[in-house]
Design an enzyme around this catalytic site. Sequence first.
Site, PDB file in Angstrom:
ATOM      1  N   GLU A   1      26.294 -92.417  87.307  1.00  0.00           N
ATOM      2  CA  GLU A   1      26.031 -93.463  86.316  1.00  0.00           C
ATOM      3  C   GLU A   1      26.818 -94.704  86.703  1.00  0.00           C
ATOM      4  O   GLU A   1      27.999 -94.623  87.053  1.00  0.00           O
ATOM      5  CB  GLU A   1      26.436 -93.000  84.922  1.00  0.00           C
ATOM      6  CG  GLU A   1      26.314 -94.075  83.848  1.00  0.00           C
ATOM      7  CD  GLU A   1      26.759 -93.612  82.464  1.00  0.00           C
ATOM      8  OE1 GLU A   1      27.201 -94.458  81.667  1.00  0.00           O
ATOM      9  OE2 GLU A   1      26.660 -92.403  82.184  1.00  0.00           O
TER      10      GLU A   1
ATOM     11  N   GLU B   1      28.985-103.052  79.656  1.00  0.00           N
ATOM     12  CA  GLU B   1      28.929-102.560  78.295  1.00  0.00           C
ATOM     13  C   GLU B   1      30.041-103.247  77.513  1.00  0.00           C
ATOM     14  O   GLU B   1      31.023-103.726  78.088  1.00  0.00           O
ATOM     15  CB  GLU B   1      29.038-101.032  78.218  1.00  0.00           C
ATOM     16  CG  GLU B   1      30.200-100.422  78.926  1.00  0.00           C
ATOM     17  CD  GLU B   1      30.128 -98.900  78.921  1.00  0.00           C
ATOM     18  OE1 GLU B   1      29.312 -98.315  78.188  1.00  0.00           O
ATOM     19  OE2 GLU B   1      30.911 -98.292  79.677  1.00  0.00           O
TER      20      GLU B   1
END
Length: 369
Positions: free
Chosen positions: A255, A260
Amino acid sequence: MSILNISLLSLVFALSCSSGDSDSTDVPTNLNVDISIIGSNDNNPNGDGSGTVQVSASANNAVRYAFRFKNGDQIGSEMGSIEHTFTQNGTNTYNITVWAYSRSGEFINQSYSVDVYKSDEAFATLVFSDEFDNEGRPDDQKWHHQVIPPNNGSWHNDELQHYTDRPENSFVSDGSLKIKAIKEQYSYNGSTKEYTSARLNTKFAFTYGRVEVRAKLPSNAGTWPAIWTLGANVNETGNYFGYQYGSVGWPLCGEIDIMEQTGWDKSNTISHFHWGDLNTEEYMDTGGETTVANTSSEYHIYAMEWDSESIKTYVDDTLVFELPNTNNKPYNHEHYLILNIAIGGNLGGDVPSDFTEDTFEIDYVRIYQ
């Protein structure tokens, strides 16, 4: 990859042979040349910007070969193959001359003309993009709405939302994609949540490249926006690529969190990496963060540059984090891109009681290789 292939009979090139008293049967025949432009395809017929060509030659009676690129020196090769990089930027026409020599020095030769594209940019070819110039639903040829929760009716990380494919939660208008988180009761497959949002996966997977997403982030506490990738071999339920591949779980798929933002700090953004060691299967993670002004009122470019050596994340021109890409990490196979807003959970945190809705606005998505 573009390939030019030409066979030449010795009779055509008798005048090219060296003079002398050698037996004419020693003259090479049937010169066959392949010229491959690296990265050439229907969309990029002159190559991928590397400026590199690969040339191979074969001929009867030949024991060595020689090549000349443009007006350079003759370069010998006993094996009959060579790679050459042109350095002049732009698309240019070059002459490539190939010789085949016999043991006694007799030869035939021929020249070829090729158009080759060279760029100084590391990632010069646009392979996927959405400028969001349409109105209404996101392009179904490019985006998959992931709505099926993988964890018994709930999403990971104690998130509080249901994802939907409704126009209330994701739509294109005025040149941008809007992903909207809304406070509302919504039931899916017997599970009722207090919030809805959207999670969009690209129907495009890629290995290595530069990702650019120009976006404004939601401003309210409790919102957790993300621009990230998963390995296309992940077996997560409801994942578009999971239906096609689905061979490993998380974190072995790898990932990459390009961007974010937590629900409690709207002045910083995070880049983070999660993976399973391919040798030990041990969970590993690392990352960094950077301060970004006006994330909700102004567009910023959130980017990643990924190759076989490293993965770098940026906000505008600021490097956020660099991860060395080594053989024990799952970052040498296809990944796909995800855009979403989660509500609450590990990085969303507490949601204010007066929260009603908030929007993640994306101006464009571009992937280069």
